[in-house]
Design a protein around this motif. Structure first.
Motif, PDB file in Angstrom:
ATOM      1  N   ASP A  16      39.073  47.399   8.925  1.00 32.59           N
ATOM      2  CA  ASP A  16      38.303  48.608   9.242  1.00 32.59           C
ATOM      3  C   ASP A  16      39.123  49.573  10.092  1.00 32.59           C
ATOM      4  O   ASP A  16      39.058  50.792   9.911  1.00 32.59           O
ATOM      5  CB  ASP A  16      37.004  48.257   9.984  1.00 32.59           C
ATOM      6  CG  ASP A  16      35.927  47.678   9.076  1.00 32.59           C
ATOM      7  OD1 ASP A  16      36.125  47.660   7.837  1.00 32.59           O
ATOM      8  OD2 ASP A  16      34.890  47.232   9.619  1.00 32.59           O
ATOM      9  N   ARG A  17      39.898  49.016  11.016  1.00 32.96           N
ATOM     10  CA  ARG A  17      40.722  49.883  11.879  1.00 32.96           C
ATOM     11  C   ARG A  17      41.812  50.570  11.059  1.00 32.96           C
ATOM     12  O   ARG A  17      42.123  51.748  11.291  1.00 32.96           O
ATOM     13  CB  ARG A  17      41.338  49.047  13.013  1.00 32.96           C
ATOM     14  CG  ARG A  17      42.150  49.850  13.997  1.00 32.96           C
ATOM     15  CD  ARG A  17      41.305  50.836  14.776  1.00 32.96           C
ATOM     16  NE  ARG A  17      42.146  51.655  15.638  1.00 32.96           N
ATOM     17  CZ  ARG A  17      41.904  52.928  15.940  1.00 32.96           C
ATOM     18  NH1 ARG A  17      40.826  53.518  15.462  1.00 32.96           N
ATOM     19  NH2 ARG A  17      42.714  53.600  16.711  1.00 32.96           N
ATOM     20  N   VAL A  18      42.425  49.861  10.126  1.00 32.89           N
ATOM     21  CA  VAL A  18      43.434  50.475   9.252  1.00 32.89           C
ATOM     22  C   VAL A  18      42.818  51.666   8.515  1.00 32.89           C
ATOM     23  O   VAL A  18      43.405  52.754   8.456  1.00 32.89           O
ATOM     24  CB  VAL A  18      44.010  49.454   8.252  1.00 32.89           C
ATOM     25  CG1 VAL A  18      44.848  50.148   7.183  1.00 32.89           C
ATOM     26  CG2 VAL A  18      44.858  48.409   8.983  1.00 32.89           C
ATOM     27  N   GLU A  19      41.628  51.481   7.983  1.00 33.69           N
ATOM     28  CA  GLU A  19      40.973  52.584   7.266  1.00 33.69           C
ATOM     29  C   GLU A  19      40.589  53.710   8.219  1.00 33.69           C
ATOM     30  O   GLU A  19      40.676  54.890   7.863  1.00 33.69           O
ATOM     31  CB  GLU A  19      39.753  52.061   6.505  1.00 33.69           C
ATOM     32  CG  GLU A  19      40.159  51.181   5.322  1.00 33.69           C
ATOM     33  CD  GLU A  19      38.993  50.671   4.505  1.00 33.69           C
ATOM     34  OE1 GLU A  19      37.921  50.398   5.099  1.00 33.69           O
ATOM     35  OE2 GLU A  19      39.155  50.546   3.273  1.00 33.69           O
ATOM     36  N   ASP A  90      48.962  53.409  15.733  1.00 31.83           N
ATOM     37  CA  ASP A  90      47.843  53.872  14.916  1.00 31.83           C
ATOM     38  C   ASP A  90      48.364  54.736  13.773  1.00 31.83           C
ATOM     39  O   ASP A  90      47.912  55.855  13.535  1.00 31.83           O
ATOM     40  CB  ASP A  90      46.783  54.577  15.768  1.00 31.83           C
ATOM     41  CG  ASP A  90      46.136  53.610  16.758  1.00 31.83           C
ATOM     42  OD1 ASP A  90      46.051  52.398  16.439  1.00 31.83           O
ATOM     43  OD2 ASP A  90      45.736  54.044  17.846  1.00 31.83           O
ATOM     44  N   GLN A  91      49.336  54.151  13.072  1.00 30.54           N
ATOM     45  CA  GLN A  91      50.031  54.805  11.977  1.00 30.54           C
ATOM     46  C   GLN A  91      50.034  53.873  10.760  1.00 30.54           C
ATOM     47  O   GLN A  91      50.356  52.691  10.884  1.00 30.54           O
ATOM     48  CB  GLN A  91      51.481  55.094  12.420  1.00 30.54           C
ATOM     49  CG  GLN A  91      52.394  55.588  11.372  1.00 30.54           C
ATOM     50  CD  GLN A  91      53.809  55.888  11.878  1.00 30.54           C
ATOM     51  OE1 GLN A  91      54.586  56.423  11.129  1.00 30.54           O
ATOM     52  NE2 GLN A  91      54.151  55.561  13.107  1.00 30.54           N
ATOM     53  N   TYR A 190      52.355  49.108   5.541  1.00 27.34           N
ATOM     54  CA  TYR A 190      52.373  48.663   6.933  1.00 27.34           C
ATOM     55  C   TYR A 190      51.498  49.555   7.776  1.00 27.34           C
ATOM     56  O   TYR A 190      51.513  50.790   7.649  1.00 27.34           O
ATOM     57  CB  TYR A 190      53.802  48.691   7.482  1.00 27.34           C
ATOM     58  CG  TYR A 190      53.935  48.135   8.887  1.00 27.34           C
ATOM     59  CD1 TYR A 190      53.571  46.823   9.184  1.00 27.34           C
ATOM     60  CD2 TYR A 190      54.441  48.902   9.915  1.00 27.34           C
ATOM     61  CE1 TYR A 190      53.687  46.304  10.454  1.00 27.34           C
ATOM     62  CE2 TYR A 190      54.579  48.388  11.209  1.00 27.34           C
ATOM     63  CZ  TYR A 190      54.203  47.093  11.469  1.00 27.34           C
ATOM     64  OH  TYR A 190      54.325  46.585  12.735  1.00 27.34           O
ATOM     65  N   ALA A 191      50.715  48.944   8.653  1.00 26.32           N
ATOM     66  CA  ALA A 191      49.934  49.664   9.644  1.00 26.32           C
ATOM     67  C   ALA A 191      50.320  49.135  11.006  1.00 26.32           C
ATOM     68  O   ALA A 191      50.306  47.922  11.225  1.00 26.32           O
ATOM     69  CB  ALA A 191      48.434  49.478   9.407  1.00 26.32           C
ATOM     70  N   LEU A 192      50.691  50.026  11.903  1.00 22.48           N
ATOM     71  CA  LEU A 192      50.969  49.636  13.289  1.00 22.48           C
ATOM     72  C   LEU A 192      49.803  50.123  14.148  1.00 22.48           C
ATOM     73  O   LEU A 192      49.573  51.331  14.267  1.00 22.48           O
ATOM     74  CB  LEU A 192      52.278  50.251  13.787  1.00 22.48           C
ATOM     75  CG  LEU A 192      52.589  49.984  15.258  1.00 22.48           C
ATOM     76  CD1 LEU A 192      52.634  48.493  15.569  1.00 22.48           C
ATOM     77  CD2 LEU A 192      53.902  50.644  15.656  1.00 22.48           C
ATOM     78  N   LEU A 193      49.063  49.179  14.698  1.00 17.46           N
ATOM     79  CA  LEU A 193      47.885  49.480  15.504  1.00 17.46           C
ATOM     80  C   LEU A 193      48.150  49.186  16.968  1.00 17.46           C
ATOM     81  O   LEU A 193      48.818  48.211  17.300  1.00 17.46           O
ATOM     82  CB  LEU A 193      46.700  48.628  15.055  1.00 17.46           C
ATOM     83  CG  LEU A 193      46.334  48.652  13.567  1.00 17.46           C
ATOM     84  CD1 LEU A 193      45.172  47.701  13.312  1.00 17.46           C
ATOM     85  CD2 LEU A 193      45.989  50.072  13.123  1.00 17.46           C
ATOM     86  N   LYS A 194      47.602  50.016  17.845  1.00 17.83           N
ATOM     87  CA  LYS A 194      47.563  49.673  19.255  1.00 17.83           C
ATOM     88  C   LYS A 194      46.367  48.741  19.437  1.00 17.83           C
ATOM     89  O   LYS A 194      45.317  48.945  18.821  1.00 17.83           O
ATOM     90  CB  LYS A 194      47.382  50.940  20.116  1.00 17.83           C
ATOM     91  CG  LYS A 194      47.643  50.701  21.593  1.00 17.83           C
ATOM     92  CD  LYS A 194      49.108  50.451  21.842  1.00 17.83           C
ATOM     93  CE  LYS A 194      49.416  50.356  23.323  1.00 17.83           C
ATOM     94  NZ  LYS A 194      50.833  50.095  23.561  1.00 17.83           N
ATOM     95  N   GLU A 195      46.548  47.702  20.230  1.00 19.83           N
ATOM     96  CA  GLU A 195      45.447  46.764  20.480  1.00 19.83           C
ATOM     97  C   GLU A 195      44.203  47.533  20.867  1.00 19.83           C
ATOM     98  O   GLU A 195      44.259  48.469  21.665  1.00 19.83           O
ATOM     99  CB  GLU A 195      45.854  45.789  21.581  1.00 19.83           C
ATOM    100  CG  GLU A 195      44.852  44.700  21.844  1.00 19.83           C
ATOM    101  CD  GLU A 195      45.300  43.756  22.949  1.00 19.83           C
ATOM    102  OE1 GLU A 195      44.574  42.771  23.193  1.00 19.83           O
ATOM    103  OE2 GLU A 195      46.352  44.005  23.568  1.00 19.83           O
ATOM    104  N   PHE A 196      43.082  47.154  20.294  1.00 21.15           N
ATOM    105  CA  PHE A 196      41.827  47.902  20.517  1.00 21.15           C
ATOM    106  C   PHE A 196      40.692  46.945  20.844  1.00 21.15           C
ATOM    107  O   PHE A 196      40.836  45.739  20.735  1.00 21.15           O
ATOM    108  CB  PHE A 196      41.477  48.760  19.290  1.00 21.15           C
ATOM    109  CG  PHE A 196      41.362  47.977  18.009  1.00 21.15           C
ATOM    110  CD1 PHE A 196      40.111  47.575  17.535  1.00 21.15           C
ATOM    111  CD2 PHE A 196      42.500  47.631  17.262  1.00 21.15           C
ATOM    112  CE1 PHE A 196      40.008  46.860  16.336  1.00 21.15           C
ATOM    113  CE2 PHE A 196      42.391  46.923  16.083  1.00 21.15           C
ATOM    114  CZ  PHE A 196      41.148  46.523  15.618  1.00 21.15           C
TER     115      PHE A 196
END
Length: 196
Positions: A16-19, A90-91, A190-196
């Motif tokens: 969900d966060r990737v989307e 968040d990319q 690839y998705a780079l997320l900041k911890e949320f």
């Protein structure tokens, strides 16, 4: 897997966060890797996580780093760089990586599409996401921490293993991921997320 500072997530939370950041989940048959960068951002330590999905189906999770190590953060000028490259979090990058070699020595996933990144030049102990935003191919690959194809080591400190690369510190996990992704010989999202 080595303990990291990143909390545990459900598959739904991650996908969900990737989307939510504008990414798309591929169909089964194409891999999606998600890097989750620790809020704590412990200096020079492998404290992040990588999740591998086949479409929306979970495959594996392991530890690593999405940040530059001490060598890049403190001595980037010795390599004629304007600063250590720091990925914008968040990319989502479609077809970000493709099977190839890192430094002609190690089976890896080589950067295949442009990424957004900053240059950190203050030589403190943080990978700062500030200043001018750049976009391009800088050979920020995804690789492990040993050039030995049989290595089973698990490293704790980044050192010179990452200047901008996304690095797995658990070699048994890394070999498993590389075997899976190389068999398909397709680009990987690839998705780079900041911890949320």
């Amino acid at each position: 897997m080595m303990k990291t500072n990143v909390r545990s997530f459900t598959d739904k939370e991650l996908l969900d966060r990737v989307e939510a950041i504008g990414g798309k989940i591929p169909n089964r048959g194409k891999y999606l890797c998600i890097g989750v960068q620790s809020k704590e951002d412990q200096y020079n330590v492998f404290d992040d996580k990588f999740y591998l999905y086949d479409g929306c189906d979970f495959v594996m999770v392991s530890s690593g780093t999405t940040n530059a190590g001490s060598t890049a953060l403190k001595t980037f000028d010795k390599y004629n760089l304007e600063g250590a490259a720091v990925w914008r979090t968040d990319q989502f990058v479609e077809d970000c990586f493709a099977p190839g070699l890192h430094k002609s020595k190690m089976k890896a996933l080589r950067q295949h599409s442009p990424i957004e990144y900053y240059r950190d030049s203050n030589k403190d102990n943080r990978a700062d996401q500030t200043g001018k935003l750049h976009k391009g191919i800088i050979w920020a690959n995804m690789h492990g921490v040993s050039y030995d194809a049989e290595s089973n080591i698990i490293k704790t400190n980044i050192g010179g293993w990452s200047f901008a690369c996304q690095v797995w510190n658990n070699m048994p996990d890394y070999h498993n991921m590389i075997d899976l992704t190389w068999k398909r010989d397709l680009p990987i999202d690839y998705a780079l997320l900041k911890e949320f």
